[in-house]
Design a protein around this motif. Structure first.
Motif, short mmCIF file in Angstrom:
data_model
loop_
_atom_site.label_atom_id
_atom_site.label_comp_id
_atom_site.label_asym_id
_atom_site.label_seq_id
_atom_site.Cartn_x
_atom_site.Cartn_y
_atom_site.Cartn_z
N HIS A 125 -3.23 1.62 12.75
CA HIS A 125 -3.99 2.61 11.98
C HIS A 125 -5.45 2.18 12.07
O HIS A 125 -5.74 1.00 12.25
N GLN A 130 0.32 0.72 9.77
CA GLN A 130 1.12 1.53 8.88
C GLN A 130 2.56 1.59 9.37
O GLN A 130 2.85 1.31 10.53
N LEU A 152 0.23 2.00 4.27
CA LEU A 152 -0.85 1.38 5.05
C LEU A 152 -1.08 -0.03 4.53
O LEU A 152 -1.23 -0.23 3.32
#
Length: 280
Positions: A125, A130, A152
């Motif tokens: 990410h 994530q 996340l």
């Protein structure tokens, strides 16, 4: 994948201290998710608990489960999975960025459920990494409900940074007046007693100026706005954006799309979530 059957529902009262301790002592480690699925069979919904959930989220009282309700049943297994020693990230500090629920058919009180939880799809990410926690509810061999919660973990980014378009808040259809105690009330029924939701003082320990609403409460309250207009089978998909600082006054907007509905929640110039409901 290793399937581990549990003979009781994991205790959130035990798991939260473990999560808090892990957040202090553990550092992110490992580059893969555990190849484990937790399974709990014979889960039956308590009518009193369903009524309490419906009340705090804004659903009418019914023997039909809101599509967001089975998340209550899967959450202890999710916590158990993400606080295991081999999990690559400490639970504390992870951000719930999106949730997609598919209801394949309506669920009703009295149906014995099998709940299955696993983690998969670890990927980069722009702000870190994530992954998805997949939860399923089955009646017999029939999968009747699926939940994909995307988390996340900030730091160690290996993804690219994208430029975002600055959006303006839409004209609201309804004003939500979110009370300051909604975090504690939702924690009572969900068992999710993350300190960031409970009190301004505990929220400040984690960098928030005030307590924030649970993302899954926000999603459930949004879904409640569509009661009576939902099909038997649908997917409700949301992305969580800025947290809702409590107490709050927020504008809710919805509109019809060719596939179903779309909706957004804003406070002044800050977006809190956007979502869609798609008929299957």
């Amino acid at each position: 994948m290793a399937i581990r059957e549990l003979d009781s529902t994991p205790s959130l009262a035990t798991l939260y201290p473990k999560a808090l301790l892990g957040g202090v002592l553990r550092k992110p480690s490992g580059s893969s998710l555990p190849d484990t699925e937790l399974v709990r069979t014979g889960v039956v919904v308590d009518p009193a608990h369903l009524a309490a959930y419906n009340t705090v989220c804004g659903f009418r009282l019914s023997d039909e489960l809101p599509a967001t309700y089975p998340h209550m049943l899967a959450f202890p297994l999710q916590m158990a999975l993400m606080t295991e020693q081999g999990f690559p990230f400490p639970l504390l500090g992870m951000v719930h960025v999106a949730n997609r629920i598919t209801q394949h058919r309506a669920l009703r009180l009295g149906e014995p459920l099998t709940i299955r939880v696993r983690a998969e799809n670890l990927r980069p990410h722009e702000k870190g990494r994530q992954f998805d926690v997949i939860s399923e509810a089955q009646v017999g061999d029939e999968t009747v409900w699926t939940d994909v919660s995307t988390y996340l973990r900030r730091g160690g980014s290996s993804g690219s940074t994208s430029r975002r378009e600055q959006l303006a808040p839409p004209t609201p259809d309804a004003i939500w007046r979110v009370p300051g105690d909604i975090g504690r009330r939702y924690a009572e029924v969900s068992g999710d007693r993350n300190p960031i939701h409970l009190h301004p003082l505990t929220a400040r320990l984690f960098g928030f100026p005030r307590a924030i609403a649970h993302g899954m409460w926000t999603k459930a309250h949004a879904l409640a706005a569509f009661e009576g207009r939902l099909p038997e089978a649908f997917t409700v998909d949301v992305r969580f954006k800025q947290p809702v600082l409590l107490p709050a006054k927020a504008g809710f907007t919805s509109w019809a799309t060719p596939e179903g509905w779309a909706f957004e929640l804003w406070s002044k110039s800050k977006p809190h979530l956007d979502g869609s409901i798609t008929s299957l």
